[in-house]
Design an enzyme around this catalytic site. Sequence first.
Site, PDB file in Angstrom:
ATOM      1  N   HIS A 113      -8.123  -4.806  -0.898  1.00  0.00           N
ATOM      2  CA  HIS A 113      -6.892  -4.133  -0.512  1.00  0.00           C
ATOM      3  C   HIS A 113      -6.382  -4.729   0.802  1.00  0.00           C
ATOM      4  O   HIS A 113      -7.147  -4.916   1.746  1.00  0.00           O
ATOM      5  CB  HIS A 113      -7.132  -2.634  -0.345  1.00  0.00           C
ATOM      6  N   ASP A 131     -10.124  -3.893  -5.186  1.00  0.00           N
ATOM      7  CA  ASP A 131      -9.349  -2.820  -4.559  1.00  0.00           C
ATOM      8  C   ASP A 131      -9.692  -1.494  -5.234  1.00  0.00           C
ATOM      9  O   ASP A 131      -9.593  -1.387  -6.463  1.00  0.00           O
ATOM     10  CB  ASP A 131      -7.853  -3.123  -4.714  1.00  0.00           C
ATOM     11  N   SER A 146       0.841  -1.200   0.000  1.00  0.00           N
ATOM     12  CA  SER A 146       0.000   0.000   0.000  1.00  0.00           C
ATOM     13  C   SER A 146       0.878   1.253   0.000  1.00  0.00           C
ATOM     14  O   SER A 146       1.668   1.444  -0.920  1.00  0.00           O
ATOM     15  CB  SER A 146      -0.969  -0.033   1.181  1.00  0.00           C
TER      16      SER A 146
END
Length: 349
Positions: free
Chosen positions: A318, A288, A187
């Site tokens: 995610h 995501d 991320s």
Amino acid sequence: MSSTPQCVAERVHPKPNLPWKTKLLLKAMSWIVQPSLRPNMTVNRRLLNFLDLKAPQSPNPHPRSDGIASSDTIVDPSRNLWFRLFNPIHPTTGGNEVVGMPVIVFYHGGGFILGHANSMAMDIMARRLARELHAIVLSVDYRLAPEHRFPCQYEDGFDALRFIDEMDSRNLPASADLGRCFLAGESAGGNLAHHVAVRAGEYDFKRVNLLGLIAIQPFFGGEKRVESEMEFCQGPVLSLELTDWFWKAFLPEGSDRDHPAANVFGPNKVDISGLRFPPTLLFIGGCDPLRDWEIRYYEGLKKSEKQVYLVDYPNAVHGFAGFTDTPESSLFLSEVKDFMQKQMAKLTR
């Protein structure tokens, strides 16, 4: 947090692949995190720290544990920059280290706002990488926004890598082979790893030889809304409202999401076509909200004539890599292991 554009109706497919226990945990976390992020772009750091369970370092793991020793090293006390080193101690070698293990420099996620290298979830993730990939993992604890905005995180990420390169070899495990080094990040950490790789392309290291970049659902964005943002604007981990808040808290005041830190191949991009840049393994998930930005990142690397390999899990949300009860999490480790082995094999040709 401020309001965001209205979401569009989700299509029937794909559907997030999450067990109900994980869904409940994520819901509980959102009830804690969201009230801590204030509309004036400050955070209730005291509340977040109180709820952020920490894992102690374990330099001498119990024989019946996972066999991973961990220890913390200070890089720069003036900015509280440090990393946690995870070292697999294998029972088959009598508890000794295995010589010649690759090194993974890992940057955790959290939107540049949340988490530390010793947070329980981050510790578990790095420990798992070390165990399953048979690698030395150095998990960097960098400064967080909004107290410390761009470019602090990038400076910390690169300075930690440079510190590792210049470390006295006696302060690293004998098993660590810096000639087989990988950057990895999840991320926001994937975003950070990209920018560290760009800076590394212009730097002459003494011992560090970057063989690859492992980008796990990297946090990228831009001003123009993309389809995945609207379709999964209320995702179980990331929402559109949350990502907008993260960008506003991280980027320089007055900047928009087309800043090159966020939109790396957007209108204000930095040309990397002439830079040394490591081969990249990119993971994306079909559920995501960042998916379409990550695809643009893949296309941007291709256009810049960089080696990049895309792994797409259609039903992954995610943060899937940290959800060990999903099949994608195990597949992810197999892909990373295969990528690392192929990159390391090039050294023997």
